[in-house]
Design a protein around this motif. Structure first.
Motif, short mmCIF file in Angstrom:
data_model
loop_
_atom_site.label_atom_id
_atom_site.label_comp_id
_atom_site.label_asym_id
_atom_site.label_seq_id
_atom_site.Cartn_x
_atom_site.Cartn_y
_atom_site.Cartn_z
N THR A 383 0.82 -1.21 0.00
CA THR A 383 0.00 0.00 0.00
C THR A 383 0.86 1.26 0.00
N PRO A 384 1.36 1.69 -1.15
CA PRO A 384 2.11 2.95 -1.20
C PRO A 384 1.18 4.15 -1.17
N GLY A 385 1.65 5.23 -0.56
CA GLY A 385 0.88 6.47 -0.52
C GLY A 385 1.80 7.67 -0.54
N ILE A 386 1.36 8.74 -1.20
CA ILE A 386 2.17 9.96 -1.32
C ILE A 386 1.34 11.16 -0.92
N ALA A 387 1.95 12.06 -0.18
CA ALA A 387 1.38 13.38 0.09
C ALA A 387 2.53 14.37 0.03
N ARG A 388 2.55 15.21 -0.99
CA ARG A 388 3.66 16.15 -1.16
C ARG A 388 3.15 17.47 -1.68
N GLY A 389 3.91 18.50 -1.43
CA GLY A 389 3.57 19.82 -1.92
C GLY A 389 4.78 20.71 -1.91
N GLY A 390 4.73 21.77 -2.70
CA GLY A 390 5.88 22.65 -2.74
C GLY A 390 5.63 23.85 -3.63
N PHE A 391 6.70 24.59 -3.85
CA PHE A 391 6.59 25.76 -4.71
C PHE A 391 7.93 26.01 -5.39
N GLN A 392 7.85 26.70 -6.53
CA GLN A 392 9.01 27.23 -7.22
C GLN A 392 8.76 28.70 -7.48
N THR A 393 9.78 29.50 -7.34
CA THR A 393 9.64 30.91 -7.66
C THR A 393 10.97 31.41 -8.21
N ALA A 394 10.89 32.24 -9.24
CA ALA A 394 12.11 32.73 -9.89
C ALA A 394 11.87 34.10 -10.50
N LEU A 395 12.91 34.90 -10.50
CA LEU A 395 12.91 36.22 -11.14
C LEU A 395 13.89 36.20 -12.31
N GLU A 411 10.25 21.57 -1.56
CA GLU A 411 9.20 20.55 -1.52
C GLU A 411 9.31 19.76 -0.22
N TYR A 412 8.15 19.49 0.36
CA TYR A 412 8.08 18.59 1.51
C TYR A 412 7.21 17.41 1.10
N GLY A 413 7.70 16.20 1.34
CA GLY A 413 6.95 15.03 0.92
C GLY A 413 6.91 13.95 1.97
N ASN A 414 5.77 13.26 2.03
CA ASN A 414 5.62 12.06 2.84
C ASN A 414 5.32 10.87 1.94
N THR A 457 13.26 18.98 0.39
CA THR A 457 14.10 19.34 -0.75
C THR A 457 14.21 20.85 -0.84
N PHE A 458 15.42 21.34 -0.95
CA PHE A 458 15.64 22.77 -1.17
C PHE A 458 16.69 22.92 -2.26
N VAL A 459 16.34 23.69 -3.31
CA VAL A 459 17.26 23.92 -4.42
C VAL A 459 17.26 25.41 -4.75
N PHE A 460 18.45 25.97 -4.89
CA PHE A 460 18.61 27.35 -5.34
C PHE A 460 19.37 27.34 -6.65
N LYS A 479 23.52 25.47 -9.48
CA LYS A 479 22.46 25.25 -8.51
C LYS A 479 23.04 24.62 -7.26
N SER A 480 22.39 24.88 -6.14
CA SER A 480 22.74 24.28 -4.86
C SER A 480 21.57 23.41 -4.42
N MET A 481 21.88 22.20 -3.94
CA MET A 481 20.81 21.25 -3.62
C MET A 481 21.04 20.61 -2.26
N ILE A 482 19.96 20.54 -1.48
CA ILE A 482 19.98 19.80 -0.21
C ILE A 482 18.71 18.95 -0.16
N VAL A 483 18.88 17.64 -0.01
CA VAL A 483 17.73 16.73 0.13
C VAL A 483 17.97 15.87 1.37
#
Length: 783
Positions: A383-395, A411-414, A457-460, A479-483
C-alpha cells in the motif's frame, strides 16, 4: 546486424521524420538557456477557429532545438497525434536520438513495464516536469512524483521539450544526472466547442475521450477546458485487463502586460493486471505467451501445492513461472497554480504552487506464504501512498545583453508503504476473484512491515544568459541542492522478513553544481553548441525488499548501518558538443558526448526474483562515450523523411568486490541499454489525408554486469494513416485514423531486468515480452 543490412534499412526508410516547427523549439524557454519568458503583448481574442498553418500536421518526428545552447529536441502535438490516442508521451519520445523506451503493452500505459533510458541513464536518473510541476524520477512505485500517463491525458499534451545531455539548471528535479523531459499541457481554446473521440482495437480495447472548451468568457480572454478519458482493454496474453479513468481541467486568466494565471488539475484512477515476468529458460521451454493463471483459481491453487500444468513442468522452476495474478490499483490528485507576471518590460516573476496526493494498493498472489486456513497460497498486498507539496519561484531580469535568472524550489513530501498478507480460500470454498475490486482488510492475517518516509528538498539556482554578439550566446550558472530523507518503521515482523528493516536518515547535498553552455551561429543556417554540467542525484526511497530502485532503504538494518557513513550520492560530469543545420528543406543535427559517472549505486540481486537477496552497492565509476546524428528532409510539399543514428559505449571503470569475491566488471558494458540505435520515419500528407511508417532498430542489450548473457537486437515497424473529412453535419471536423503497432508481428523482448540485474547468468535474469501486432481505429469529432 551487418553494415550492409543497416545500410539497407537506411535506404528503405530514406531519412525519415516530419517538418519541424522550428519556431516552437526556439521559443521554448529551455531552448534559450533560461526559464524566463519574454514579456509578450496581451493575447488577442480569437473569434474563429485558427486556420491550419502551412505544413501543420506534417510533423513526424523531431523538432531540433534551433538556437539552443544544449542539445534540445522535442515532439509537438501534431506528432503526438500520429500515435494511437492514449499512447504515453514517453513512447512517442522513443523516436528521438539517444532515447530508448520499452513497455510490454503497445500504449506504454502498463507502468510496471515502463522503462526509459536516455544516453544510458535510466528514467530514475532523468528529470521530468509537467507545467513546471516536478513529476519525480518516474520509477514504478514512485515516492516523489507521478507517472506521466497518470499526470496528464495524452490528448491534452501540448508538446514536450527534451534535453538529452543535461537539463536546464532550473528544472525541478533531484534525479536528473542525465537529461530532462519537460511536458507542457494544452492551453484552452479561445473558441467554445470541444472534441469527442472513440478508439477500438485489438484485445477488446475501447477508449473514450471528451473535452469541453469554454471559449473566451469575457474580453480579457478568461477560459477553461475539462477533459475526460476512459480506457478498457484486455491483456494481449493471459487473463486480466488494463482500465483507467482520468480527468483533466485547465483554467487560464490573461493579465496585464502579457502576464497570466494558469491552474491545472488532474485526477486519475487505474486498475492494471500484470504480465508475468519471463526468463530465458521459460521463454525457450514455454514460449513468449507464458501468462499467469487468472481467472483459473483452481490451477493456481494446485500449482501452489506442487501440481503444475504440463507446459510449466518443462521449466527449471514451475513453482515460480506463473501465479494467480498481480495487480496495481492507484488513485491520484495533482494540481498546480502558476503566476507568470511581467512586472516590467524587463523583469519577470514566475511562481508555481503544487500539491499531489496518491493512494492505492498492489496485489500479488504468492505460493510462498500459505494461509492460516490451510490454503497453500495467500495474497500479498502493498500500500504505497504519497502526500507532497511545494513551490518554485524565480525572477528573470533582462538588462543590456543579459538575462539573469535566479530562483528557489522547496518541496516537503511524505511517502508511506506497508506490506500485508490476506487469506486465500480453500479449494471449493470460493476463489480470490478479481483483486482490483478493493483492499481485503477483513482477510489480512499478517503485517510484514509498515514504513513512513519523509523528505525535504531545497534547491537554489542562479544563471545568466549572455548574448555576446548577435550570433553568439553563452549560458552559465549553478544550482545548490539539499535533500534530507529518512524513515521510521512502526511495524515489522522479523519472522516474515528474516531480518530487521533499514531505518535512518541520509542527506544528499552539494552547494555548487555548475553548468556552462554556448551557441554560435557562425553562418546562416549553421550553428555550433556545447554544454558542460556537473549533476547530483539524491538518494531514492522505497520500502524493504521491493526490488524497484537502488535505494539504501531496501536492505536490512545491518546493511544500512554498514554503508550509511560511506555511501555517497550519485554524481556525474556531462560534456557535449554538436552542430545544427536548419533550413526550410533540411534539418540536421550531429553531436558527441562524454559522461563521467561517479558513485553509481546498483541494485544487486541474486536467487529468484520472488525472494531475492538484495543489496545496494556503490559499483564505482562509469564512463560513457557516444555520438548521435539526425536528419530531416522535406524534398516536396507534404513529404518529410527522418533518420537518426546513435551510438553509446558505456562501461564500468573497475571491478566490484562482493561477499563471494571480485566480480570482473571493469570494461564491461552497462546492462539494459543498446549500444546502437537506428530510427526512421516517413510521413506524407496530401490534401486531407496523411500517412506514416516508422521503424526502429536496437542492437543487443546485456542482462548481467559481467556481460555473459544478453537479449538479441530487433527491428520494429509501426504504421498509421488518418483522413480529415472537414465539417460533417453538426460537427466542425471529423477525423478517422487507423494504426498498426508492430507491423511485421515481431516477437521481441521489451523491458529487461525490471527486478534488478545479476552479476552473472544464474537463470534468474528477468524480462518482459513486447506486444505482438495490434490494430487500432479511432473516430474523433470537433464541435
Amino acid at each position: 546486424m551487418t553494415s550492409r543490412r543497416i545500410l539497407a534499412l537506411s535506404t528503405m526508410f530514406g531519412s525519415l521524420a516530419v517538418a519541424p516547427q522550428l519556431h516552437a523549439a526556439s521559443a521554448s524557454p529551455a531552448a534559450a538557456g533560461s526559464t524566463a519568458a519574454s514579456p509578450a503583448p496581451a493575447a488577442a481574442k480569437t473569434t474563429k477557429p485558427r486556420p491550419r498553418a502551412s505544413g501543420e500536421g506534417n510533423e513526424a518526428i523531431t523538432v531540433f532545438g534551433h538556437g539552443s545552447t544544449r542539445q534540445m529536441t522535442g515532439i509537438t502535438r501534431a506528432m503526438m497525434q500520429q500515435s494511437v490516442p492514449g499512447t504515453s508521451p514517453l513512447r512517442v519520445l522513443s523516436q528521438l536520438p539517444g532515447v530508448f523506451y520499452q513497455s510490454a503493452d503497445p500504449f506504454g500505459a502498463y507502468e510496471y513495464s515502463s522503462q526509459m533510458f536516455m544516453r544510458g541513464f535510466s528514467q530514475s536518473q532523468l528529470g521530468f516536469t509537467l507545467d513546471d510541476i516536478p513529476l519525480g524520477d518516474q520509477q514504478f512505485n514512485n515516492y516523489n512524483g507521478l507517472a506521466v500517463t497518470r499526470a496528464i491525458i495524452s490528448d491534452d499534451v501540448g508538446g514536450v521539450d527534451v534535453s538529452q545531455g543535461a537539463g536546464a539548471i532550473d528544472v525541478a528535479s533531484t534525479s536528473n544526472l542525465g537529461g530532462a523531459i519537460q511536458i507542457r499541457s494544452l492551453d484552452p481554446s479561445h473558441v467554445r466547442g470541444g472534441t469527442v473521440g472513440q478508439t477500438f482495437g485489438s484485445n477488446s480495447t475501447m477508449r473514450t475521450y471528451a473535452r469541453f472548451e469554454s471559449g473566451d468568457l469575457n474580453a480579457s480572454g478568461t477560459r477553461f477546458y475539462v477533459a475526460y478519458a476512459r480506457l478498457n482493454g484486455n491483456l494481449w496474453k493471459g487473463g486480466g485487463y488494463d482500465h483507467s479513468d482520468q480527468v483533466n481541467a485547465k483554467f487560464v486568466q490573461p493579465l496585464a502586460r502579457g502576464s497570466s494565471l494558469k491552474l491545472f488539475f488532474d485526477w486519475s484512477s487505474i486498475q492494471q493486471f500484470d504480465y508475468q515476468d519471463m526468463t530465458s529458460n521459460w521463454l525457450h521451454t514455454v514460449g513468449p505467451n507464458l501468462a499467469n493463471y487468472y481467472p483459473d483459481y483452481t490451477a493456481a491453487y494446485n500449482a501452489a501445492g506442487g501440481t503444475y500444468p504440463a507446459a510449466l513442468q518443462k521449466t527449471n522452476d514451475p513453482f515460480d513461472a506463473a501465479y494467480y495474478a498481480g495487480t496495481a490499483n492507484r488513485v491520484d490528485y495533482l494540481g498546480g497554480l502558476t503566476l507568470d507576471e511581467n512586472l516590467t518590460s524587463s523583469l519577470n516573476w514566475k511562481t508555481t504552487l503544487y500539491a499531489h496526493g496518491d493512494n492505492g494498493y498492489s496485489t500479488w498472489t504468492t505460493p510462498y506464504m500459505p494461509s492460516p486456513n490451510g490454503a497453500p497460497l495467500s495474497q500479498r498486498i502493498q500500500t504505497p501512498g504519497i502526500a507532497r507539496g511545494g513551490f518554485q519561484t524565480a525572477l528573470t531580469w533582462k538588462v543590456a545583453r543579459h538575462a539573469i535568472n535566479a530562483g528557489v524550489w522547496y518541496e516537503y513530501g511524505n511517502f508511506t508503504e506497508g506490506r500485508y498478507f490476506s487469506e486465500a480460500p480453500l479449494l471449493g470454498q470460493g476463489t480470490l476473484g478479481n483483486p482490483t475490486t478493493g483492499f481485503p482488510a477483513d482477510k489480512v492475517f499478517a503485517t510484514a512491515w509498515q514504513e513512513a518516509f519523509s523528505s525535504r528538498t531545497f534547491v537554489f539556482h542562479l544563471q545568466d544568459t549572455y548574448k555576446i554578439t548577435k550570433n553568439l550566446t553563452v549560458n552559465a550558472g549553478f544550482k545548490s541542492m539539499i535533500v534530507n530523507s529518512g524513515n521510521s518503521v512502526p511495524t515489522q515482523d522479523l519472522a516474515i522478513n528474516g531480518t530487521g528493516i533499514a531505518q535512518g536518515h541520509l542527506e544528499a547535498s552539494n552547494a555548487f553544481l555548475p553548468q556552462v553552455s554556448a551557441n554560435w551561429r557562425f553562418l546562416p543556417h549553421h550553428e555550433l553548441f556545447f554544454d558542460v554540467s556537473h549533476n547530483m542525484r539524491s538518494f531514492p526511497l522505497d520500502g524493504y525488499g521491493t526490488n524497484v530502485s537502488a535505494t539504501p532503504w531496501t536492505a536490512s538494518q545491518a546493511n544500512f548501518q554498514a554503508t550509511r557513513d560511506t555511501l555517497k550520492p550519485e554524481t556525474d560530469w556531462v560534456y557535449e558538443g554538436g552542430y545544427r543545420y536548419t533550413s526550410p528543406f533540411i534539418s540536421a543535427l550531429a553531436s558527441l558526448y562524454r559522461i563521467n559517472f561517479s558513485n553509481r549505486l546498483q541494485l544487486i540481486t541474486s536467487s529468484a526474483g520472488i525472494n531475492p537477496i538484495t543489496a545496494v552497492q556503490n559499483v564505482g565509476g562509469v564512463t560513457t562515450n557516444g555520438a548521435e546524428a539526425s536528419v530531416t528532409l522535406r524534398p516536396v510539399n507534404g513529404l518529410s523523411i527522418y533518420n537518426s543514428f546513435s551510438y553509446a559505449h558505456s562501461t564500468y571503470d573497475q571491478n566490484v568486490a562482493t561477499a563471494t569475491g571480485i566480480q570482473p566488471t571493469r570494461g564491461k558494458l552497462v546492462p539494459n541499454y543498446p549500444q546502437f540505435m537506428y530510427k526512421g520515419n516517413i510521413t506524407y500528407r496530401i490534401g486531407n489525408f496523411d500517412t506514416h511508417v516508422d521503424g526502429t532498430y536496437l542492437s543487443h542489450r546485456e542482462l548481467t554486469y559481467t556481460n555473459d548473457l544478453h537479449v538479441p537486437g530487433y527491428f520494429l515497424m509501426n504504421f498509421g494513416m488518418r483522413y480529415h473529412f472537414g465539417q460533417v453535419g453538426p460537427f466542425k471536423g471529423l477525423t478517422a485514423s487507423f494504426n498498426i503497432y508492430n507491423l511485421t508481428n515481431k516477437t521481441y523482448i521489451a523491458t529487461t531486468n525490471e527486478l534488478g540485474n545479476n552479476f552473472v547468468n544464474n537463470d534468474f535474469n528477468y524480462f518482459l515480452m513486447g506486444a505482438p501486432r495490434q490494430f487500432f481505429g479511432t473516430v474523433s469529432a470537433d464541435f
